[in-house]
Write a protein that holds these residues in place. Structure first.
Motif, short mmCIF file in Angstrom:
data_model
loop_
_atom_site.label_atom_id
_atom_site.label_comp_id
_atom_site.label_asym_id
_atom_site.label_seq_id
_atom_site.Cartn_x
_atom_site.Cartn_y
_atom_site.Cartn_z
N SER A 87 -7.86 5.75 -13.23
CA SER A 87 -7.70 7.02 -13.93
C SER A 87 -6.89 6.82 -15.20
N GLY A 98 -4.86 13.81 -9.63
CA GLY A 98 -4.17 13.60 -8.36
C GLY A 98 -4.92 14.24 -7.20
N LYS A 101 -8.05 12.19 -6.52
CA LYS A 101 -7.71 10.94 -5.83
C LYS A 101 -7.59 11.18 -4.32
N CYS A 112 -8.00 4.26 -5.54
CA CYS A 112 -7.73 4.95 -6.80
C CYS A 112 -6.39 4.52 -7.38
N GLN A 114 -4.08 6.01 -9.14
CA GLN A 114 -3.67 7.37 -9.50
C GLN A 114 -2.70 7.87 -8.44
N PHE A 115 -1.59 8.46 -8.87
CA PHE A 115 -0.64 9.02 -7.93
C PHE A 115 -1.21 10.29 -7.29
N THR A 120 2.71 13.12 -8.71
CA THR A 120 2.39 13.43 -10.10
C THR A 120 3.20 14.63 -10.58
N THR A 273 0.99 4.19 -5.88
CA THR A 273 0.05 3.42 -6.71
C THR A 273 -0.40 4.28 -7.88
N GLY A 274 -0.26 3.73 -9.08
CA GLY A 274 -0.70 4.44 -10.27
C GLY A 274 -0.13 3.80 -11.51
N HIS A 275 -0.34 4.46 -12.63
CA HIS A 275 0.25 4.03 -13.90
C HIS A 275 1.54 4.80 -14.11
N ARG A 308 0.97 8.46 -15.73
CA ARG A 308 -0.41 8.22 -16.14
C ARG A 308 -0.42 7.05 -17.13
#
Length: 471
Positions: A87, A98, A101, A112, A114-115, A120, A273-275, A308
């Protein structure tokens, strides 16, 4: 083994950069992004890195549009047999991603980057981010949440005589006020009250008053997989960030920001897990000391978190190891990459100074500096020449124009455009000849905007070429 990777947000530099990395590594890349109903405006759709492109309906906060958006993503995942969804959402759709996901991972085998919704929301909103950071025993600037103009004035009145200054920020997203960096209180109580009176502050629209730190600002981008920082970069920041240059990975500033990020990621646990991107302020004395002493532990003031993808991910364009970092999501455990580049560019599995985790991937040196041709052409050349031609007494001098044009020339010759690639030239062409033409036509409003599906226009003062947004 080649995997199928869905990258959303390929119309922005960050999504396109990641799509190209996965393609170069031999994976099957599916792209998706928002577009008007009848116009193929997304520049990423013409990238040769994509096997196919899917148009998405833009959520507007309503339950119906959110359900439609989630279903469209779910349909793509099932149709294309997607292994990983990366994402690259914008600020306006982070929560919707979110929600998507949670549904995708519930009913499919797709993983995914993405949180989830609670994470988020907690990190995106400024007041909850500060409170959560404090709960982790990490440093934060003095921050007050206010829900009325009277409360804001009371905080500023209490600080009278201390010499402290504050910046007032809306806790959500509002492009109309995001650039207001007025230092409060002003020179007199009357001026301060007049400034506060112009702001829309209420229980439904809370703001924060945050301590102003005199010193440089920095931003970071990191990929976090199951509570472990897999890739990390830090760079100088600004209010409208259109130039990117990585800080030395082994410098005191970068390593201090990495330690902060690792502690944050570890606190999130295996589901984190995410950016993850942070904005930091550093006091001037600390910043200067960090330049002299690479081993210094710098005191950071986190002022904002963006859960993100950050445009700074483009600094990884020449780092193919980045793809391996994403693929660890498919492992039962987020195992460390066996050959993680060290800050000096050599392979290493040495733990970071705080002992939390192995070193993440950093951009491979030498790291290019990034700019966007359209932005620099306007700001360094056209605006200066127009101002000079107006013969205004407040206009620039010939010397200032020459220096500005020389800076533009330096960027063109020695820096890297964030969208252009020799082997994949069409997205850059499409961005300026299709996307922005349509956007400016829509900004004219009235019938033109309605026909193009862009609304009735509105006021704007700035353009961010990298994120394709008008403010």
């Amino acid at each position: 083994e080649a995997k199928t990777i869905l990258v959303t947000g390929v119309g922005m530099t960050k999504g396109l950069a990641l799509a190209r990395l996965f393609y170069a590594a031999g994976h099957n890349v599916i792209g998706a992004d928002f577009e008007p109903a009848f116009l193929p405006t997304c520049s990423g759709r013409v990238s040769r890195s994509l096997t196919s492109f899917h148009k998405l309906s833009k959520p507007d906060g309503s339950r119906e549009k959110q359900a439609k958006y989630t279903q469209e993503l779910l349909n793509i995942v099932r149709k294309e047999n997607v292994d990983i969804w990366v994402s690259c959402s914008g600020v306006a759709s982070a929560l919707e991603d979110g929600q998507a996901k949670e549904m995708i991972e519930l009913v499919t085998a797709c993983k995914c980057v993405q949180f989830d919704v609670p994470t988020t929301k907690r990190l995106h909103e400024k007041h909850s981010f500060i409170e959560y950071t404090k709960s982790l025993a990490l440093p934060v600037p003095e921050t007050h949440t206010v829900t009325s103009k009277a409360a804001a004035l009371q905080v500023l009145d209490d600080a009278a005589g201390t010499g402290r200054k504050y910046i007032m920020k809306y806790i959500g997203t509002d492009d109309a006020v995001r650039g207001d960096m007025t230092l409060l209180p002003l020179s007199s109580p009357a001026r301060t009250k007049a400034h506060i009176s112009r702001l829309d502050v209420s229980e439904d629209r809370p703001w924060i008053l945050q301590q102003y730190v005199r010193g440089p600002e920095f931003c970071t981008h990191s990929l976090v997989v199951k509570g472990e920082v897999k890739a990390f970069v830090a760079c100088p920041s600004s209010e409208l960030l259109m130039h990117y240059e990585a800080l030395p990975s082994d410098g005191a500033l970068s390593m201090s920001m990495l330690r902060f990020t690792q502690e944050y990621a570890a606190a999130g646990g295996n589901a984190f897990t995410g950016h993850l991107s942070f904005d930091f302020l550093v006091e001037m004395d600390d910043a200067e000391r960090a330049l002299r002493d690479p081993s210094a532990n710098v005191r950071l003031y986190p002022i904002e978190c963006n859960p993100r993808t950050h445009t700074a991910v483009c600094l990884f364009n020449d780092t193919p190891e980045m793809v391996d970092a994403y693929l660890t999501l498919l492992s039962p455990k987020a195992a460390s990459i066996s050959s993680s580049p060290s800050p000096t560019g050599t392979n290493s599995t040495t733990a970071t100074p705080n002992g939390l985790a192995p070193l993440p991937i950093f951009p491979n040196p030498p790291t290019k500096k990034y700019y966007w041709l359209g932005h620099d052409l306007v700001t360094f050349v056209l605006l200066l020449l127009l101002s000079l031609a107006s013969l205004s007494p407040d206009g620039p001098s010939f010397r200032e124009v020459f220096e500005s044009v020389a800076t533009f020339g330096e960027h063109v010759l020695w820096w890297k455009d964030g969208t252009w690639e020799v082997w994949d030239p069409w997205p850059a062409w499409w961005l300026y000849h299709v996307y922005w033409v349509v956007q400016f036509a829509g900004a004219l409003g009235g019938l033109v905007g309605e026909v193009l599906g862009l609304g009735r226009g509105g006021k704007w003062s700035r353009v961010n070429v990298s994120t394709t947004k008008m403010f």
